[in-house]
Design an enzyme around this catalytic site. Sequence first.
Site, PDB file in Angstrom:
ATOM      1  N   GLU A 210      37.463  39.939  45.731  1.00  0.00           N
ATOM      2  CA  GLU A 210      36.204  39.258  46.039  1.00  0.00           C
ATOM      3  C   GLU A 210      36.401  38.105  47.020  1.00  0.00           C
ATOM      4  OE1 GLU A 210      34.326  38.220  42.295  1.00  0.00           O
ATOM      5  OE2 GLU A 210      33.601  40.266  42.088  1.00  0.00           O
ATOM      6  N   GLU A 290      31.883  32.915  31.131  1.00  0.00           N
ATOM      7  CA  GLU A 290      31.368  34.292  31.065  1.00  0.00           C
ATOM      8  C   GLU A 290      32.342  35.171  30.285  1.00  0.00           C
ATOM      9  OE1 GLU A 290      30.421  35.673  35.019  1.00  0.00           O
ATOM     10  OE2 GLU A 290      30.738  37.767  34.458  1.00  0.00           O
ATOM     11  N   ASP A 317      28.241  39.303  30.361  1.00  0.00           N
ATOM     12  CA  ASP A 317      28.285  40.303  31.443  1.00  0.00           C
ATOM     13  C   ASP A 317      28.576  41.662  30.809  1.00  0.00           C
ATOM     14  OD1 ASP A 317      28.889  41.924  33.616  1.00  0.00           O
ATOM     15  OD2 ASP A 317      30.685  40.851  34.207  1.00  0.00           O
ATOM     16  N   LYS A 342      23.470  42.685  36.829  1.00  0.00           N
ATOM     17  CA  LYS A 342      24.062  43.564  37.849  1.00  0.00           C
ATOM     18  C   LYS A 342      23.248  44.854  37.868  1.00  0.00           C
ATOM     19  CE  LYS A 342      28.940  42.166  37.284  1.00  0.00           C
ATOM     20  NZ  LYS A 342      30.130  42.430  36.441  1.00  0.00           N
ATOM     21  N   LYS A 393      25.988  35.067  41.924  1.00  0.00           N
ATOM     22  CA  LYS A 393      27.455  35.148  41.941  1.00  0.00           C
ATOM     23  C   LYS A 393      27.837  36.317  42.859  1.00  0.00           C
ATOM     24  CE  LYS A 393      31.209  35.984  38.603  1.00  0.00           C
ATOM     25  NZ  LYS A 393      31.502  36.894  37.484  1.00  0.00           N
TER      26      LYS A 393
HETATM   27  P1  PGA Z   1      33.445  43.687  38.494  1.00  0.00           P
HETATM   28  O1  PGA Z   1      33.643  42.138  38.340  1.00  0.00           O
HETATM   29  O2  PGA Z   1      32.453  43.945  39.556  1.00  0.00           O
HETATM   30  O3  PGA Z   1      34.821  44.194  38.825  1.00  0.00           O
HETATM   31  O4  PGA Z   1      32.964  44.181  37.153  1.00  0.00           O
HETATM   32  C1  PGA Z   1      32.600  41.213  38.391  1.00  0.00           C
HETATM   33  C2  PGA Z   1      32.441  40.475  37.090  1.00  0.00           C
HETATM   34  O5  PGA Z   1      33.124  40.796  36.089  1.00  0.00           O
HETATM   35  O6  PGA Z   1      31.605  39.585  36.992  1.00  0.00           O
HETATM   36 ZN    ZN Z   2      32.130  39.275  34.674  1.00  0.00          ZN
END
Ligand code: PGA
Ligand code: ZN
Length: 424
Positions: A210, A290, A317, A342, A393
């Site tokens: 990221e 988180e 999450d 997400k 985020k």
């Molecule tokens: P991921 O990570 O997209 O690999 O799931 C992002 C997160 O855990 O917030």
């Molecule tokens: Zn996460």
Amino acid sequence: MTTLITKIQGLQVLDSRGRPTVCAIIELSDGSIHKASVPSGASTGAHEASELRDHNSPQAEKFYAGTSVYQAVSHINNEIAPRLVGGQPSTHASDETMVELDATSRHERIGANATLAVSIATAKACAHLAGLSLAQFYQGQGPLLIPMPMVNILSGGAHANGALDIQDVLVLPHGAENFAQALSWVVAIREMAAKLGAKRGYVTNLVADEGGLGIGFESSNTACAFVTECIEVVGLNPGKDVSIALDIASTQFYSDGKYTSRNSGTIYSSQQWNDQLVELVHSHPIISIEDPFAEDDWDSWNSFMNQVPSTLQVVGDDLFTTNLERLRKGIAEKSANSILIKANQNGLITHTHQVIKEAQNNGFKTIVSARSGETEDSWLSDIATGWSAGQIKVGSTHGSDRTAKWNRLLELEATQECVFSKPF
Ligand code: PGA
Ligand code: ZN
């Protein structure tokens, strides 16, 4: 004259990890074209919507080692398109049609990567028809609420080959007056982290998934102290101008009731892990945490919430996976006070919108989030703004997959009537 959908095409493109992902392109009878690409996670939750990859199917492209998405693309072209072409663009109608086409609960058959790509391209088409940006389309009347950025400085876990047990040490520039200022602060902190890290002998010119730094500090405690130092050295006040947020992503190192630290080699019971985290949040200017516990370790979440100050943002999450039923359970059991949103954990834009509204109506803070595998598409910034999420985020400040989102927010702030969110 009514504008109709004249064509829907799926396409395999690449994400920021160089892995295949799905893009959907929608053409309207007014000649306009609307496309959307979907992201993909690495630390995925067990209860997420299911992205369809070819693996050993006959369609698999062997050079992509089973990760190609030709079946998902063909579901767009051969199943979804015939049902939607000729109709008027409507996110509700498209999403309900895709639900009808696939009776599975997590979009396993058609693929959540196929459904989300069509869903978001449809939302863009609808915004276009209304003569609005996607943010404004969702916002309706009044100024836009530009979200507070939660920005990755240090990466570990599945995003940096386990450099740290925990997945992210991030910063929240909550003392900034506007988004542009907030971004300038975090860029300075990210640069200082690279500079100070290099001085101390760490490799800081390579980036994690990221865009953060994958520095192998010996513990989360050291990593938090380091980021606090960086905030101070650039001339900002930790806890007042900028605070720390953590994504523990603890499902990744949980098994059979135990949390195993790869950094120290220690195995913790849920209770011992809880004590470690309570001490960590009290020792540093941390205002958000988180996934402190694993996705199905519900009791530990509730007990943690009873021990930490109510001002600490406790974010689910993997716990919630942007799923209405799981969120409702978490609200009822007081497992957390905030949710990461997400869209690809859910698979449909209207259902994702429903989840964030449910959270907001129940006093939860909401953070719209990218995935570790992203694309250059910036729809995330528009929905985070239009849905008044309050926080976003996206990863770090490096990599065009990340800056596409920050730059879109800079553009919204500079060109539209807006206020900057102050969630802390
Ligand atoms: P991921 O990570 O997209 O690999 O799931 C992002 C997160 O855990 O917030
Ligand atoms: Zn996460």
